[in-house]
Design a protein around this motif. Structure first.
Motif, PDB file in Angstrom:
ATOM      1  N   ALA A 124      56.926  54.111  35.247  1.00 22.38           N
ATOM      2  CA  ALA A 124      55.754  54.171  35.823  1.00 22.38           C
ATOM      3  C   ALA A 124      56.012  54.402  37.199  1.00 22.38           C
ATOM      4  O   ALA A 124      56.192  53.263  37.524  1.00 22.38           O
ATOM      5  N   ASP A 125      55.815  55.309  37.833  1.00 19.97           N
ATOM      6  CA  ASP A 125      55.927  54.971  39.359  1.00 19.97           C
ATOM      7  C   ASP A 125      54.681  54.118  39.877  1.00 19.97           C
ATOM      8  O   ASP A 125      54.861  53.377  41.308  1.00 19.97           O
ATOM      9  N   VAL A 126      53.759  54.268  39.164  1.00 22.24           N
ATOM     10  CA  VAL A 126      52.305  53.660  39.904  1.00 22.24           C
ATOM     11  C   VAL A 126      50.951  53.404  38.785  1.00 22.24           C
ATOM     12  O   VAL A 126      51.308  54.164  37.889  1.00 22.24           O
ATOM     13  N   LEU A 127      50.883  52.557  38.511  1.00 22.48           N
ATOM     14  CA  LEU A 127      49.559  51.421  37.926  1.00 22.48           C
ATOM     15  C   LEU A 127      48.313  51.297  39.158  1.00 22.48           C
ATOM     16  O   LEU A 127      48.225  50.673  39.305  1.00 22.48           O
ATOM     17  N   VAL A 128      47.300  52.386  38.070  1.00 23.65           N
ATOM     18  CA  VAL A 128      46.095  52.182  38.389  1.00 23.65           C
ATOM     19  C   VAL A 128      45.018  51.984  38.284  1.00 23.65           C
ATOM     20  O   VAL A 128      45.084  52.459  36.858  1.00 23.65           O
ATOM     21  N   TYR A 129      44.168  50.828  38.295  1.00 22.20           N
ATOM     22  CA  TYR A 129      43.378  50.342  37.775  1.00 22.20           C
ATOM     23  C   TYR A 129      41.588  50.902  38.057  1.00 22.20           C
ATOM     24  O   TYR A 129      41.969  49.862  39.249  1.00 22.20           O
ATOM     25  N   LEU A 130      41.196  51.765  38.009  1.00 23.85           N
ATOM     26  CA  LEU A 130      39.976  52.092  38.629  1.00 23.85           C
ATOM     27  C   LEU A 130      38.431  51.050  37.638  1.00 23.85           C
ATOM     28  O   LEU A 130      38.529  50.718  36.525  1.00 23.85           O
ATOM     29  N   MET A 131      37.810  50.623  38.903  1.00 22.28           N
ATOM     30  CA  MET A 131      36.593  49.367  38.520  1.00 22.28           C
ATOM     31  C   MET A 131      35.466  49.900  38.530  1.00 22.28           C
ATOM     32  O   MET A 131      35.730  50.292  40.322  1.00 22.28           O
ATOM     33  N   GLY A 132      34.135  49.270  38.687  1.00 20.06           N
ATOM     34  CA  GLY A 132      33.465  50.215  38.995  1.00 20.06           C
ATOM     35  C   GLY A 132      33.092  48.996  40.032  1.00 20.06           C
ATOM     36  O   GLY A 132      32.083  49.682  41.045  1.00 20.06           O
ATOM     37  N   SER A 133      33.546  48.027  39.967  1.00 18.65           N
ATOM     38  CA  SER A 133      33.460  47.464  41.801  1.00 18.65           C
ATOM     39  C   SER A 133      34.092  48.066  42.767  1.00 18.65           C
ATOM     40  O   SER A 133      33.594  47.565  44.136  1.00 18.65           O
ATOM     41  N   GLY A 134      35.144  48.645  42.512  1.00 22.55           N
ATOM     42  CA  GLY A 134      35.756  49.102  43.974  1.00 22.55           C
ATOM     43  C   GLY A 134      37.181  48.083  44.613  1.00 22.55           C
ATOM     44  O   GLY A 134      37.942  48.634  45.223  1.00 22.55           O
ATOM     45  N   GLY A 135      37.310  46.501  43.780  1.00 20.39           N
ATOM     46  CA  GLY A 135      38.348  46.646  44.403  1.00 20.39           C
ATOM     47  C   GLY A 135      37.720  45.460  43.717  1.00 20.39           C
ATOM     48  O   GLY A 135      37.353  44.427  42.648  1.00 20.39           O
ATOM     49  N   VAL A 136      39.045  44.131  44.369  1.00 20.09           N
ATOM     50  CA  VAL A 136      38.728  42.990  43.266  1.00 20.09           C
ATOM     51  C   VAL A 136      38.166  42.567  45.263  1.00 20.09           C
ATOM     52  O   VAL A 136      39.191  42.145  46.521  1.00 20.09           O
ATOM     53  N   TYR A 137      37.571  41.270  45.159  1.00 16.55           N
ATOM     54  CA  TYR A 137      37.100  40.785  46.087  1.00 16.55           C
ATOM     55  C   TYR A 137      36.991  38.958  46.342  1.00 16.55           C
ATOM     56  O   TYR A 137      37.132  38.575  45.249  1.00 16.55           O
ATOM     57  N   ASP A 138      36.560  38.804  47.866  1.00 17.78           N
ATOM     58  CA  ASP A 138      36.786  37.116  47.575  1.00 17.78           C
ATOM     59  C   ASP A 138      35.736  36.160  46.529  1.00 17.78           C
ATOM     60  O   ASP A 138      35.872  35.019  46.423  1.00 17.78           O
ATOM     61  N   ARG A 139      34.723  37.106  46.306  1.00 21.24           N
ATOM     62  CA  ARG A 139      33.802  36.513  45.805  1.00 21.24           C
ATOM     63  C   ARG A 139      33.034  37.362  44.744  1.00 21.24           C
ATOM     64  O   ARG A 139      33.275  38.510  45.440  1.00 21.24           O
ATOM     65  N   PRO A 140      31.714  37.250  44.275  1.00 27.71           N
ATOM     66  CA  PRO A 140      31.205  38.458  43.220  1.00 27.71           C
ATOM     67  C   PRO A 140      30.977  39.312  43.965  1.00 27.71           C
ATOM     68  O   PRO A 140      30.120  39.220  45.274  1.00 27.71           O
ATOM     69  N   PRO A 141      31.157  40.782  44.139  1.00 22.06           N
ATOM     70  CA  PRO A 141      30.317  41.505  45.219  1.00 22.06           C
ATOM     71  C   PRO A 141      29.509  41.721  45.061  1.00 22.06           C
ATOM     72  O   PRO A 141      29.016  42.544  46.284  1.00 22.06           O
ATOM     73  N   SER A 142      28.384  41.389  44.098  1.00 23.47           N
ATOM     74  CA  SER A 142      27.281  41.388  44.661  1.00 23.47           C
ATOM     75  C   SER A 142      26.729  40.614  45.418  1.00 23.47           C
ATOM     76  O   SER A 142      25.572  40.717  45.942  1.00 23.47           O
TER      77      SER A 142
END
Length: 256
Positions: free
Chosen positions: A166-184
């Motif tokens: 594949a050209d691209v692999l996309v992971y769709l997450m409810g949080s909107g991405g990876v954060y430096d700490r829990p997004p909440s």
């Protein structure tokens, strides 16, 4: 262009409310898939179990202890709910005009000691050649060494992206991405890039998860990135941008 998309369970279900769909997100996802399909992008979709598969698998402790008649029933019930959720996704995609076809994960894959052992990726390629959109899902599968196992959608998506080049692999997450700490938490910042070994304190998303959570997702993402695939993790709002490689607020996964 070929894109493999892992549609997270937290995007399509309310993970803290068993058997509850997020209908508006499913509708939006189907709209975006149609637009990409009409632009000539080939797509493979792999969705998670969310509040449909995880609670049932956890209820029966499918991967713990010896196999029994009770666990056989639990395996069958988990499969039922995952098939039910899959058909809801298929139904919405078809209603938009997307030629989506369901692929039963447990019929094309096996694990050994909980790790992916066999997967018939050829049939997925044949669907793509016929302008179809295969839709798979994390599932309860046969394990050749310990009866049954849970094969996560994260594993499936990474494996297929590599097998199909594949050209691209996309992971769709409810949080909107990876954060430096829990997004909440206050002050949480979206990481625009992440590499193996980067410090990470983010915890997995809320709700029952029997597939390893964020750390396992990142392990799968790094494996695909190391094979030369462009990998992105983010929210549904920026799905098209991630597929097409445009700049937007999401996390790029780098091999090193």
């Amino acid at each position: 262009m070929l894109a493999v998309v892992k549609l997270g369970g937290s995007v399509i279900t309310e993970k803290t409310r068993p058997f509850t769909l997020r209908e508006s997100n499913i509708d939006l996802f189907a709209d975006k898939v149609l637009q990409l399909y009409e632009e000539g992008v080939k797509l493979v979709v792999v969705h998670g179990g969310g509040s449909f598969g995880h609670p049932v698998a956890a209820k029966y402790s499918l991967t713990n202890g010896s196999f029994s008649r009770v666990k056989a029933y639990g395996f069958a019930e988990t499969r039922y709910w995952m098939s039910y959720l899959n058909l809801k996704i298929i139904e919405k995609l078809l209603s938009k005009g997307v030629p989506a076809v369901s692929v039963q994960t447990s019929a094309v894959s096996q694990t050994r000691d909980g790790h992916l052992y066999r997967f018939d990726a050829d049939v997925i390629g044949l669907f793509l050649e016929r302008m179809l959109v295969p839709v798979l899902y994390g599932d309860a599968v046969v394990d050749v060494s310990r009866a049954v196992a849970i094969l996560s959608g994260d594993d499936i998506a990474s494996h297929l992206a590599q097998a199909l080049k594949a050209d691209v692999l996309v992971y769709l997450m409810g949080s909107g991405g990876v954060y430096d700490r829990p997004p909440s938490r206050p002050g949480a910042k979206l990481l625009r890039e992440i590499r193996p070994g980067d410090p990470l304190s983010q915890i997995s998303e809320s709700g029952i998860d029997v597939t390893g959570g964020l750390q396992h997702k990142l392990s799968c993402a790094f494996a695909a990135a190391r094979s030369g695939i462009r990998v992105a993790i983010g929210g549904l709002a920026y799905f098209e941008e991630m597929v097409l490689g445009r700049d937007a607020p999401y996390t790029r996964v780098l091999p090193e």
